[in-house]
Design a protein around this motif. Sequence first.
Motif, PDB file in Angstrom:
ATOM      1  N   UNK A 194    -140.703  19.371 -28.085  1.00 55.92           N
ATOM      2  CA  UNK A 194    -140.563  20.242 -26.743  1.00 55.92           C
ATOM      3  C   UNK A 194    -139.818  19.463 -25.839  1.00 55.92           C
ATOM      4  N   UNK A 195    -138.825  20.098 -25.088  1.00 57.08           N
ATOM      5  CA  UNK A 195    -137.895  19.568 -23.915  1.00 57.08           C
ATOM      6  C   UNK A 195    -137.160  18.605 -24.616  1.00 57.08           C
ATOM      7  N   UNK A 196    -136.717  18.850 -25.811  1.00 56.22           N
ATOM      8  CA  UNK A 196    -135.600  18.128 -26.733  1.00 56.22           C
ATOM      9  C   UNK A 196    -135.715  16.560 -26.259  1.00 56.22           C
ATOM     10  N   UNK A 197    -136.816  16.157 -26.806  1.00 57.08           N
ATOM     11  CA  UNK A 197    -137.140  14.446 -26.505  1.00 57.08           C
ATOM     12  C   UNK A 197    -137.105  14.166 -25.136  1.00 57.08           C
ATOM     13  N   UNK A 198    -137.576  15.072 -24.166  1.00 59.26           N
ATOM     14  CA  UNK A 198    -137.518  14.911 -22.717  1.00 59.26           C
ATOM     15  C   UNK A 198    -136.317  14.949 -22.003  1.00 59.26           C
ATOM     16  N   UNK A 199    -135.374  15.360 -22.663  1.00 59.79           N
ATOM     17  CA  UNK A 199    -133.820  15.237 -22.229  1.00 59.79           C
ATOM     18  C   UNK A 199    -133.700  16.663 -21.472  1.00 59.79           C
TER      19      UNK A 199
END
Length: 336
Positions: free
Chosen positions: A156-161
């Motif tokens: 979720x959130x593409x590794x926080x990015x």
Amino acid sequence: MKRNVLAVVIPALLAAGAANAAEIYNKDGNKVDVYGKVVGLHYFVTNSDGGEDVDKSYARLGFKGETQISDQLTGYGQWEAEFKAATEGGSTANTRLSFVGFKFGDLGSFDYGRNVGIAQDVASFTDVLVEFGGTYADSDVYMTKRASALATYRNSGFFGLVDGLNVALQYQGKTDGGQANEGYSVATTYDIMDTGVAVGASYTASHTIDGDVALGDKAEVWNFATKYDANNVYLAAMFAETRNVAGWNKTQNIELAAQYQFDFGLRPSLGYVQQRAKEENKNYDLIRHVEVGAFYDFNKNMSAYVAYQINMLDKKDDPYAKSTDDILATGLVYQF
């Protein structure tokens, strides 16, 4: 069945929690929640070609738990079963979910067991109709809904990015009894922040099972969907195509949904569902209907709903139609 416009149940959230779970234990990094619902549901068939009025009542019960192993590592598991309100002594219980896994902080999560196919991350955009939604998706059919032997990775959130960008990968191993062969799936959804708009797409491929092997050695499903969910308005559309699934070389599927959430608990709903099979240069409508209905929430635990399926098919024109009935469904729900 929680129907708040900002909290439509999405299968992708199953690993994180159920809509109205009751926490029964929370100590030293270990937590267990229990959830369930009881549904009194009846179908009144108003234009039957052989069907009849029928009771569809059921109950569901599940639990989800998690344990904090370290700052960045959490273990979790979930189980859920459904019990049909049939006569005593019959086989009425089914395991819907049973999986266990780890969450690795921003790196994502991995679990294995009976779970929801990640194609439902996209199909869930339109899987909000009162009762008569859905076309191609079915449990234990090529990872299109719930299935066994699923290894699932989610981020979720593409590794926080990238806020709102979610990706998922899934693999299904071959199961006993020929219910599934090896397959894989990839899905992504993107919530465009502060707009209420989201888009999603998925692709699934599996080796065909015995019943479909004559069509080809690979069964494929892909779908694309978009939705708008803001200002008490919910609008969604999905298009999907299947190949070599359930006896058909190709089906094309359209699902549309429109809903409005009133502050006093009423949620009117309008939907259109169509499934068309393409076979030897001929087209057959398998499903084509309009659903008119509404939900009403008395509070977070008690709700009622009604839906009328206006069937647009006739056996004379569509000999393979799955149903030509008009059906009125009424339901009363208690959930916790």
